[in-house]
Design a protein around this motif. Structure first.
Motif, PDB file in Angstrom:
ATOM      1  N   ALA A 100       0.829  -1.207   0.000  1.00 31.57           N
ATOM      2  CA  ALA A 100       0.000   0.000   0.000  1.00 31.57           C
ATOM      3  C   ALA A 100       0.861   1.253   0.000  1.00 31.57           C
ATOM      4  CB  ALA A 100      -0.923  -0.004   1.216  1.00 31.57           C
ATOM      5  N   TYR A 101       0.590   2.156  -0.936  1.00 30.06           N
ATOM      6  CA  TYR A 101       1.274   3.444  -1.004  1.00 30.06           C
ATOM      7  C   TYR A 101       0.243   4.531  -0.658  1.00 30.06           C
ATOM      8  CZ  TYR A 101       4.618   0.761  -3.845  1.00 30.06           C
ATOM      9  OH  TYR A 101       5.511  -0.177  -4.316  1.00 30.06           O
ATOM     10  N   LYS A 102       0.331   5.071   0.548  1.00 27.68           N
ATOM     11  CA  LYS A 102      -0.618   6.101   0.970  1.00 27.68           C
ATOM     12  C   LYS A 102      -0.160   7.454   0.431  1.00 27.68           C
ATOM     13  CE  LYS A 102      -2.020   6.283   5.130  1.00 27.68           C
ATOM     14  NZ  LYS A 102      -2.026   6.339   6.613  1.00 27.68           N
ATOM     15  N   THR A 103      -0.277   7.604  -0.852  1.00 28.16           N
ATOM     16  CA  THR A 103       0.172   8.828  -1.513  1.00 28.16           C
ATOM     17  C   THR A 103      -0.583   8.975  -2.820  1.00 28.16           C
ATOM     18  OG1 THR A 103       2.109  10.010  -2.356  1.00 28.16           O
ATOM     19  CG2 THR A 103       2.034   7.653  -2.749  1.00 28.16           C
ATOM     20  N   PHE A 104      -0.575  10.157  -3.371  1.00 29.09           N
ATOM     21  CA  PHE A 104      -1.035  10.351  -4.735  1.00 29.09           C
ATOM     22  C   PHE A 104       0.171  10.242  -5.653  1.00 29.09           C
ATOM     23  CE2 PHE A 104      -4.327  12.878  -2.450  1.00 29.09           C
ATOM     24  CZ  PHE A 104      -5.425  12.119  -2.837  1.00 29.09           C
ATOM     25  N   LEU A 105      -0.025   9.713  -6.844  1.00 27.65           N
ATOM     26  CA  LEU A 105       1.058   9.627  -7.811  1.00 27.65           C
ATOM     27  C   LEU A 105       1.373  11.022  -8.325  1.00 27.65           C
ATOM     28  CD1 LEU A 105       2.538   7.071  -9.098  1.00 27.65           C
ATOM     29  CD2 LEU A 105       1.299   7.699 -11.177  1.00 27.65           C
ATOM     30  N   ASP A 106       2.638  11.398  -8.329  1.00 28.64           N
ATOM     31  CA  ASP A 106       3.038  12.683  -8.874  1.00 28.64           C
ATOM     32  C   ASP A 106       4.421  12.553  -9.497  1.00 28.64           C
ATOM     33  OD1 ASP A 106       4.948  12.858  -6.767  1.00 28.64           O
ATOM     34  OD2 ASP A 106       3.523  13.912  -5.480  1.00 28.64           O
ATOM     35  N   THR A 107       4.946  13.658  -9.980  1.00 26.32           N
ATOM     36  CA  THR A 107       6.225  13.604 -10.692  1.00 26.32           C
ATOM     37  C   THR A 107       7.385  13.206  -9.783  1.00 26.32           C
ATOM     38  OG1 THR A 107       6.480  15.988 -10.339  1.00 26.32           O
ATOM     39  CG2 THR A 107       5.528  15.271 -12.434  1.00 26.32           C
ATOM     40  N   SER A 108       7.218  13.369  -8.480  1.00 26.87           N
ATOM     41  CA  SER A 108       8.302  13.056  -7.560  1.00 26.87           C
ATOM     42  C   SER A 108       8.410  11.573  -7.233  1.00 26.87           C
ATOM     43  CB  SER A 108       8.143  13.846  -6.253  1.00 26.87           C
ATOM     44  OG  SER A 108       7.047  13.353  -5.503  1.00 26.87           O
ATOM     45  N   ASN A 109       7.320  10.822  -7.444  1.00 27.89           N
ATOM     46  CA  ASN A 109       7.349   9.406  -7.050  1.00 27.89           C
ATOM     47  C   ASN A 109       6.949   8.426  -8.149  1.00 27.89           C
ATOM     48  OD1 ASN A 109       4.498   9.504  -7.199  1.00 27.89           O
ATOM     49  ND2 ASN A 109       4.276   9.874  -5.007  1.00 27.89           N
ATOM     50  N   ALA A 110       6.444   8.925  -9.271  1.00 34.02           N
ATOM     51  CA  ALA A 110       5.893   8.037 -10.291  1.00 34.02           C
ATOM     52  C   ALA A 110       6.908   7.019 -10.817  1.00 34.02           C
ATOM     53  CB  ALA A 110       5.320   8.855 -11.450  1.00 34.02           C
ATOM     54  N   LEU A 111       8.080   7.481 -11.196  1.00 31.29           N
ATOM     55  CA  LEU A 111       9.072   6.573 -11.777  1.00 31.29           C
ATOM     56  C   LEU A 111       9.553   5.546 -10.757  1.00 31.29           C
ATOM     57  CD1 LEU A 111      11.167   9.084 -13.924  1.00 31.29           C
ATOM     58  CD2 LEU A 111       9.431   7.468 -14.715  1.00 31.29           C
ATOM     59  N   GLU A 112       9.762   5.990  -9.537  1.00 35.58           N
ATOM     60  CA  GLU A 112      10.243   5.071  -8.498  1.00 35.58           C
ATOM     61  C   GLU A 112       9.223   3.983  -8.199  1.00 35.58           C
ATOM     62  OE1 GLU A 112      11.695   5.125  -3.804  1.00 35.58           O
ATOM     63  OE2 GLU A 112      11.149   6.990  -4.820  1.00 35.58           O
ATOM     64  N   ILE A 113       7.953   4.362  -8.070  1.00 35.82           N
ATOM     65  CA  ILE A 113       6.919   3.373  -7.742  1.00 35.82           C
ATOM     66  C   ILE A 113       6.664   2.437  -8.914  1.00 35.82           C
ATOM     67  CG2 ILE A 113       4.484   3.062  -7.163  1.00 35.82           C
ATOM     68  CD1 ILE A 113       4.618   5.655  -5.571  1.00 35.82           C
ATOM     69  N   ILE A 114       6.440   2.986 -10.094  1.00 40.45           N
ATOM     70  CA  ILE A 114       6.064   2.174 -11.255  1.00 40.45           C
ATOM     71  C   ILE A 114       7.172   1.217 -11.659  1.00 40.45           C
ATOM     72  CG2 ILE A 114       5.546   2.329 -13.741  1.00 40.45           C
ATOM     73  CD1 ILE A 114       3.919   4.839 -13.118  1.00 40.45           C
ATOM     74  N   SER A 115       8.426   1.583 -11.421  1.00 42.82           N
ATOM     75  CA  SER A 115       9.548   0.734 -11.837  1.00 42.82           C
ATOM     76  C   SER A 115       9.528  -0.647 -11.191  1.00 42.82           C
ATOM     77  CB  SER A 115      10.879   1.427 -11.520  1.00 42.82           C
ATOM     78  OG  SER A 115      11.049   1.573 -10.117  1.00 42.82           O
ATOM     79  N   ASN A 116       8.809  -0.800 -10.090  1.00 46.89           N
ATOM     80  CA  ASN A 116       8.779  -2.075  -9.370  1.00 46.89           C
ATOM     81  C   ASN A 116       7.735  -3.051  -9.887  1.00 46.89           C
ATOM     82  OD1 ASN A 116      10.796  -1.342  -7.370  1.00 46.89           O
ATOM     83  ND2 ASN A 116       9.264   0.022  -6.498  1.00 46.89           N
ATOM     84  N   TYR A 117       6.985  -2.654 -10.940  1.00 47.62           N
ATOM     85  CA  TYR A 117       5.848  -3.472 -11.377  1.00 47.62           C
ATOM     86  C   TYR A 117       5.936  -3.807 -12.865  1.00 47.62           C
ATOM     87  CZ  TYR A 117       4.080  -2.470  -6.767  1.00 47.62           C
ATOM     88  OH  TYR A 117       3.963  -2.407  -5.406  1.00 47.62           O
ATOM     89  N   ASP A 118       5.200  -4.859 -13.237  1.00 44.63           N
ATOM     90  CA  ASP A 118       5.187  -5.317 -14.630  1.00 44.63           C
ATOM     91  C   ASP A 118       4.097  -4.635 -15.442  1.00 44.63           C
ATOM     92  OD1 ASP A 118       7.150  -7.352 -13.954  1.00 44.63           O
ATOM     93  OD2 ASP A 118       5.508  -8.481 -13.046  1.00 44.63           O
ATOM     94  N   VAL A 119       2.966  -4.406 -14.815  1.00 49.30           N
ATOM     95  CA  VAL A 119       1.804  -3.821 -15.484  1.00 49.30           C
ATOM     96  C   VAL A 119       1.213  -2.753 -14.570  1.00 49.30           C
ATOM     97  CG1 VAL A 119      -0.443  -4.255 -16.569  1.00 49.30           C
ATOM     98  CG2 VAL A 119       1.296  -6.063 -16.530  1.00 49.30           C
ATOM     99  N   VAL A 120       0.758  -1.657 -15.162  1.00 46.65           N
ATOM    100  CA  VAL A 120       0.108  -0.590 -14.410  1.00 46.65           C
ATOM    101  C   VAL A 120      -1.352  -0.507 -14.833  1.00 46.65           C
ATOM    102  CG1 VAL A 120       0.051   1.891 -13.941  1.00 46.65           C
ATOM    103  CG2 VAL A 120       2.250   0.717 -14.226  1.00 46.65           C
ATOM    104  N   VAL A 121      -2.247  -0.412 -13.858  1.00 42.91           N
ATOM    105  CA  VAL A 121      -3.671  -0.225 -14.142  1.00 42.91           C
ATOM    106  C   VAL A 121      -4.070   1.178 -13.710  1.00 42.91           C
ATOM    107  CG1 VAL A 121      -6.020  -1.039 -13.738  1.00 42.91           C
ATOM    108  CG2 VAL A 121      -4.133  -2.681 -13.789  1.00 42.91           C
ATOM    109  N   ASP A 122      -4.552   1.944 -14.665  1.00 39.73           N
ATOM    110  CA  ASP A 122      -5.007   3.303 -14.390  1.00 39.73           C
ATOM    111  C   ASP A 122      -6.459   3.235 -13.927  1.00 39.73           C
ATOM    112  OD1 ASP A 122      -5.799   5.976 -14.440  1.00 39.73           O
ATOM    113  OD2 ASP A 122      -6.106   5.959 -16.614  1.00 39.73           O
ATOM    114  N   ALA A 123      -6.672   3.396 -12.631  1.00 38.80           N
ATOM    115  CA  ALA A 123      -8.021   3.411 -12.058  1.00 38.80           C
ATOM    116  C   ALA A 123      -8.304   4.779 -11.456  1.00 38.80           C
ATOM    117  CB  ALA A 123      -8.168   2.310 -11.015  1.00 38.80           C
ATOM    118  N   THR A 124      -7.752   5.820 -12.086  1.00 38.33           N
ATOM    119  CA  THR A 124      -7.919   7.183 -11.603  1.00 38.33           C
ATOM    120  C   THR A 124      -9.139   7.824 -12.252  1.00 38.33           C
ATOM    121  OG1 THR A 124      -6.512   8.153 -13.323  1.00 38.33           O
ATOM    122  CG2 THR A 124      -5.427   7.352 -11.319  1.00 38.33           C
TER     123      THR A 124
END
Length: 358
Positions: A100-124
């Motif tokens: 669980a990441y208790k944050t909103f995705l933004d330019t400061s964390n997007a690359l770091e978080i997404i890099s750990n996953y194979d697929v991203v689901v946009d449920a925004t």
């Protein structure tokens, strides 16, 4: 009870089998948003045996969420969506690793978080985050599964799959704030996010396992009132794959020459009882939670009631996510071009000042 028995009904499927299940077990999927779309995605991917699920959401559960966000319960109102979703999903399937990441995705964390996953689901539910997801996924060479809602209709597609078309190939430029509908204003039928979210979950399974035809280069359009599906094809624009970095900002391009303020920077203002905020959400949203030093005029009434405002000081505009406050700025700047209006970026979604709300 063994895992083999748990997933038996899908491993006996011809074309899926044990190999498909193993791919699910090894997969890491990031779901951005734990709301109407994210809940069915998370619930089914978890139930089907995806090995690792990441949840990105800083929002808290509200009573108005419950008609469509069916993982949550009445006694959880006010609690963190990411934390409670993690707890519920772990009780559903203890074999899944839930992050669980208790944050909103933004330019400061997007690359770091997404890099750990194979697929991203946009449920925004907003355009700025979708463009951010798109660009981060291109830089990291990750596919992402898109879903969106409008009224009784929904959309699903898969972008950046095997160097296929991107979100910008379908929507080259971000709309302006006053062109964007908002579910807080226009509503959403409770069941529709479940339908669209499940279609996103299915596309995610297809991307992971390689079964079927992935919706790459195709936008699936669903009309819930007519129970009608149609597909629209779109092509890759190669220039959309050439980006080398994230943009400095993904905020709406607002035509007003007004100022903005990050939600994190209003703490001191909240301590000053002489400063007031103009909240342009609906009366129901305002009644549920609002800043103490605020006045409520819903956006659709603003043009008529604006003359009643006290504009002797700078006016701070706030809504739920920052979209309606930008629309309000356009309305007010046209009526009072000599006055200053400051929009609170991200709105109530990004304000962690529950001690200052009621």
């Amino acid at each position: 009870m063994t895992s083999a028995y748990r997933y038996h009904r899908q491993t006996i499927l011809k074309g899926f089998g044990e190999e498909g299940q193993q791919k699910l077990t090894a997969a890491k999927v990031l779901v951005i948003g734990a709301g109407g779309l994210g809940i069915p995605v998370l619930t089914y991917l978890n139930a089907m045996g995806v090995g690792t699920l990441g949840i990105v959401d800083k929002d808290h559960i509200a009573l108005s969420n419950l008609h469509r966000q069916v993982l949550y319960t009445e006694n959880m109102v006010g609690q963190s969506k990411a934390e409670f979703a993690k707890k519920q999903l772990e009780s559903q399937n203890s074999n899944t690793q839930i992050v669980a990441y208790k944050t909103f995705l933004d330019t400061s964390n997007a690359l770091e978080i997404i890099s750990n996953y194979d697929v991203v689901v946009d449920a925004t539910d907003n355009f700025p985050t979708r463009y951010l997801i798109n660009d981060a996924c291109i830089l990291l060479k990750k596919p992402f599964v898109y879903g969106a809602l409008h009224g009784f209709e929904g959309q699903v597609s898969v972008f950046n799959y095997e160097n296929g078309p991107t979100y910008r190939c379908l929507f080259p430029t971000m709309p302006k704030a006053d062109e964007v509908p908002n579910c807080n204003e226009h509503g959403v039928l409770g069941i529709l996010p479940g339908i669209v979210g499940n279609l996103q979950a299915l596309e995610t399974i297809k991307v992971i396992t390689g079964i079927g035809a992935v919706l790459s280069g195709s936008l699936l359009l669903y009309d819930g009132l007519k129970q009608h599906f149609q597909k629209m094809k779109f092509e890759l624009n190669p220039k959309n794959l050439t980006i080398t970095d994230l943009m400095h900002s993904y905020a709406f391009d607002c035509e007003v020459q007004g100022k903005t303020m990050a939600a994190a920077n209003i703490t001191d203002l909240l301590k000053d009882n002489t400063i007031s905020f103009l909240d342009v959400r609906t009366t129901a949203e305002y009644a549920e939670n609002h800043l103490k030093n605020s006045t409520n005029i819903p956006l659709d009434e603003l043009a008529v009631k604006a003359q009643d405002l006290n504009l002797s000081q700078v006016t701070y505009l706030i809504c739920q996510s920052g979209i309606r406050s930008q629309k309000a700025a356009i309305v007010l700047q046209e009526l009072f071009p000599e006055k200053d209006f400051i929009q609170v970026e991200g709105g109530m979604n990004k304000i962690d000042t529950y001690a200052n709300t009621h």
